[in-house]
Design a protein around this motif. Structure first.
Motif, PDB file in Angstrom:
ATOM      1  N   ARG A 161      -7.465  -8.979  -8.043  1.00  0.00           N
ATOM      2  CA  ARG A 161      -6.239  -8.846  -7.258  1.00  0.00           C
ATOM      3  C   ARG A 161      -5.084  -9.518  -8.004  1.00  0.00           C
ATOM      4  O   ARG A 161      -5.164 -10.699  -8.363  1.00  0.00           O
ATOM      5  CB  ARG A 161      -6.425  -9.487  -5.878  1.00  0.00           C
ATOM      6  CG  ARG A 161      -5.252  -9.301  -4.901  1.00  0.00           C
ATOM      7  CD  ARG A 161      -5.703  -9.676  -3.497  1.00  0.00           C
ATOM      8  NE  ARG A 161      -4.651  -9.714  -2.507  1.00  0.00           N
ATOM      9  CZ  ARG A 161      -4.164  -8.649  -1.857  1.00  0.00           C
ATOM     10  NH1 ARG A 161      -4.634  -7.445  -2.144  1.00  0.00           N
ATOM     11  NH2 ARG A 161      -3.238  -8.754  -0.940  1.00  0.00           N
ATOM     12  N   ALA A 163      -0.716 -10.053  -8.434  1.00  0.00           N
ATOM     13  CA  ALA A 163       0.548 -10.046  -7.689  1.00  0.00           C
ATOM     14  C   ALA A 163       1.744  -9.921  -8.621  1.00  0.00           C
ATOM     15  O   ALA A 163       1.687 -10.294  -9.805  1.00  0.00           O
ATOM     16  CB  ALA A 163       0.673 -11.315  -6.850  1.00  0.00           C
ATOM     17  N   SER A 189      -7.109  -4.476  -6.286  1.00  0.00           N
ATOM     18  CA  SER A 189      -5.922  -4.416  -5.434  1.00  0.00           C
ATOM     19  C   SER A 189      -4.744  -5.132  -6.079  1.00  0.00           C
ATOM     20  O   SER A 189      -4.904  -5.931  -6.999  1.00  0.00           O
ATOM     21  CB  SER A 189      -6.208  -5.043  -4.062  1.00  0.00           C
ATOM     22  OG  SER A 189      -6.524  -6.422  -4.202  1.00  0.00           O
ATOM     23  N   VAL A 191      -0.724  -6.797  -4.989  1.00  0.00           N
ATOM     24  CA  VAL A 191       0.243  -7.152  -3.957  1.00  0.00           C
ATOM     25  C   VAL A 191       1.627  -7.248  -4.593  1.00  0.00           C
ATOM     26  O   VAL A 191       1.795  -7.854  -5.651  1.00  0.00           O
ATOM     27  CB  VAL A 191      -0.145  -8.476  -3.246  1.00  0.00           C
ATOM     28  CG1 VAL A 191      -0.282  -9.620  -4.235  1.00  0.00           C
ATOM     29  CG2 VAL A 191       0.863  -8.817  -2.164  1.00  0.00           C
ATOM     30  N   TYR A 232      -2.817  -1.055  -2.541  1.00  0.00           N
ATOM     31  CA  TYR A 232      -1.550  -1.744  -2.725  1.00  0.00           C
ATOM     32  C   TYR A 232      -1.075  -2.355  -1.420  1.00  0.00           C
ATOM     33  O   TYR A 232      -1.070  -1.688  -0.382  1.00  0.00           O
ATOM     34  CB  TYR A 232      -0.483  -0.775  -3.239  1.00  0.00           C
ATOM     35  CG  TYR A 232      -0.793  -0.181  -4.587  1.00  0.00           C
ATOM     36  CD1 TYR A 232      -0.624  -0.928  -5.747  1.00  0.00           C
ATOM     37  CD2 TYR A 232      -1.254   1.123  -4.709  1.00  0.00           C
ATOM     38  CE1 TYR A 232      -0.908  -0.389  -6.992  1.00  0.00           C
ATOM     39  CE2 TYR A 232      -1.538   1.674  -5.951  1.00  0.00           C
ATOM     40  CZ  TYR A 232      -1.361   0.911  -7.082  1.00  0.00           C
ATOM     41  OH  TYR A 232      -1.642   1.449  -8.313  1.00  0.00           O
ATOM     42  N   ASP A 233      -0.680  -3.607  -1.479  1.00  0.00           N
ATOM     43  CA  ASP A 233      -0.022  -4.265  -0.363  1.00  0.00           C
ATOM     44  C   ASP A 233       1.401  -4.555  -0.794  1.00  0.00           C
ATOM     45  O   ASP A 233       1.645  -5.456  -1.609  1.00  0.00           O
ATOM     46  CB  ASP A 233      -0.740  -5.568   0.005  1.00  0.00           C
ATOM     47  CG  ASP A 233      -2.169  -5.338   0.482  1.00  0.00           C
ATOM     48  OD1 ASP A 233      -2.358  -4.409   1.288  1.00  0.00           O
ATOM     49  OD2 ASP A 233      -3.070  -6.068   0.045  1.00  0.00           O
ATOM     50  N   PRO A 243       3.543 -13.980  -0.651  1.00  0.00           N
ATOM     51  CA  PRO A 243       2.100 -14.129  -0.437  1.00  0.00           C
ATOM     52  C   PRO A 243       1.370 -14.884  -1.554  1.00  0.00           C
ATOM     53  O   PRO A 243       0.187 -15.183  -1.419  1.00  0.00           O
ATOM     54  CB  PRO A 243       1.611 -12.683  -0.360  1.00  0.00           C
ATOM     55  CG  PRO A 243       2.630 -11.880  -1.087  1.00  0.00           C
ATOM     56  CD  PRO A 243       3.934 -12.578  -0.864  1.00  0.00           C
ATOM     57  N   ASP A 247      -2.054 -16.226   0.028  1.00  0.00           N
ATOM     58  CA  ASP A 247      -3.202 -15.356  -0.206  1.00  0.00           C
ATOM     59  C   ASP A 247      -4.122 -15.999  -1.243  1.00  0.00           C
ATOM     60  O   ASP A 247      -3.831 -16.011  -2.438  1.00  0.00           O
ATOM     61  CB  ASP A 247      -2.717 -13.990  -0.706  1.00  0.00           C
ATOM     62  CG  ASP A 247      -3.822 -12.941  -0.784  1.00  0.00           C
ATOM     63  OD1 ASP A 247      -5.009 -13.334  -0.869  1.00  0.00           O
ATOM     64  OD2 ASP A 247      -3.501 -11.738  -0.785  1.00  0.00           O
ATOM     65  N   ILE A 250      -5.662 -13.819  -4.471  1.00  0.00           N
ATOM     66  CA  ILE A 250      -4.925 -13.399  -5.660  1.00  0.00           C
ATOM     67  C   ILE A 250      -5.442 -14.157  -6.873  1.00  0.00           C
ATOM     68  O   ILE A 250      -5.630 -15.381  -6.835  1.00  0.00           O
ATOM     69  CB  ILE A 250      -3.410 -13.639  -5.486  1.00  0.00           C
ATOM     70  CG1 ILE A 250      -2.865 -12.791  -4.328  1.00  0.00           C
ATOM     71  CG2 ILE A 250      -2.650 -13.300  -6.776  1.00  0.00           C
ATOM     72  CD1 ILE A 250      -1.407 -13.061  -4.014  1.00  0.00           C
TER      73      ILE A 250
END
Length: 321
Positions: A161, A163, A189, A191, A232-233, A243, A247, A250
């Motif tokens: 993940r 970001a 994923s 973010v 995707y966020d 985040p 989060d 991440i």
């Protein structure tokens, strides 16, 4: 909007064939004349070999990506079309066949691959800037990329993940490189923190900045072009952290050279909260203090949202975003 597609098979990430540079220029001219968008689809065996750890070829990919966008931008500006929309995707990573996308109207082909892409689905355009490159010396045949700083990891890592954050107003080449490189790093994923309207009140030509919601939608649409195999966020942020400090899942944060200090502040805050630190990956191209790519001074490329807003205001262009 209908789109021209230019597929390119790059043999080495650290070198671009001279004729392929010409192909990019020709495809830009064609798309601008036809008032369409352009998608450049890159395939490369080096990328295929590193799909499990893109981090290992981080520098080479972003250098190639930056060089392609510089060629596109130079051509667009020469034709007085600085807002021309071009997207670069990597065929081995995007997770779909670009050829099958409904918006593709014309596919640019060279003499060597015309038989591979013939179809009644779209028009084929034979590139005229072709040459018998097999007769050229390898030194002349390849055009080296300029990449001056080493920002890559000592030991490549896999990140589930990842970001990234930004305003993402009027998506331009710098945004696209930032978002693309982040998506390529992410295994599962990604973010994206999009700066909320409330933090942009003092920006020049504030009325030409799209709403938070619209900018978020633009980011989502672009990421669907880049890579469809991950989630995707895309969220609004009302502080410099978003985040990244809430989060715990991440793994890494992608920053530009200008926002590197912000990445360090994120890790300081995560340490205070007893979260694991994020690995930082730096985008080192399309940046105001980077010397050049392909010998082109980037300060001449006018890559910034503020420049775009100024251009729109001066030319009284409808703000459709």
């Amino acid at each position: 909007m209908s789109t021209v597609l230019l597929p390119l098979n790059v043999k080495r990430l650290n070198a671009l064939e001279k004729r392929q540079s010409s192909f990019i220029e020709e495809a830009v001219v064609l798309a601008i004349k036809r008032q369409t968008n352009l998608v450049i689809s890159i395939s490369c065996d080096e990328i295929k070999a590193h799909l499990d750890c893109i981090d290992a070829i981080w520098e080479q990919i972003q250098a190639l990506l930056g060089a392609i966008y510089v060629i596109q931008l130079n051509t667009s500006y020469r034709l007085d079309r600085p807002l021309f929309n071009c997207n670069v995707v990597f065929a081995d990573v995007c997770g779909y066949s670009v050829y099958l996308e409904p918006y593709i109207q014309t596919v640019c082909v060279s003499s060597e691959n015309i038989n591979d892409v013939q179809s009644s689905q779209w028009e084929t355009y034979l590139l005229t800037n072709d040459s018998q490159t097999e007769l050229e010396d390898d030194t002349d045949h390849m055009k080296p990329l300029v990449f001056q700083r080493n920002t890559g990891p000592i030991e490549p890592l896999i990140f589930n993940r990842v970001a990234v954050g930004g305003t993402f107003d009027h998506l331009h080449a710098g945004h696209k490189i930032l978002l693309t490189m982040t998506a390529l790093l992410a295994k599962q994923s990604m973010v994206v923190g999009v700066t909320d309207d409330c933090m942009l009140l003092k920006k020049k030509h504030r009325d030409l900045i799209a709403s938070t919601q619209q900018r978020m939608e633009n980011v989502k649409a672009y990421l669907q072009l880049v890579k469809r195999s991950i989630t995707y966020d895309v969220v609004p942020i009302k502080d410099p952290f978003g985040p990244t400090v809430t989060d715990q899942n991440i793994d890494a944060l992608v920053v530009s050279k200008e926002t590197l200090k912000g990445g360090d502040l994120v890790n300081s805050e995560r340490e205070r909260r007893k979260y694991h630190p994020l690995k930082l990956r730096i985008i080192d191209v399309i940046s105001s203090d980077n010397a050049s790519i392909q010998g082109k001074d980037l300060t001449d490329l006018k890559i910034s949202s503020s420049w775009i807003r100024e251009y729109i205001a001066k030319n009284k262009i409808d703000n459709k975003e």
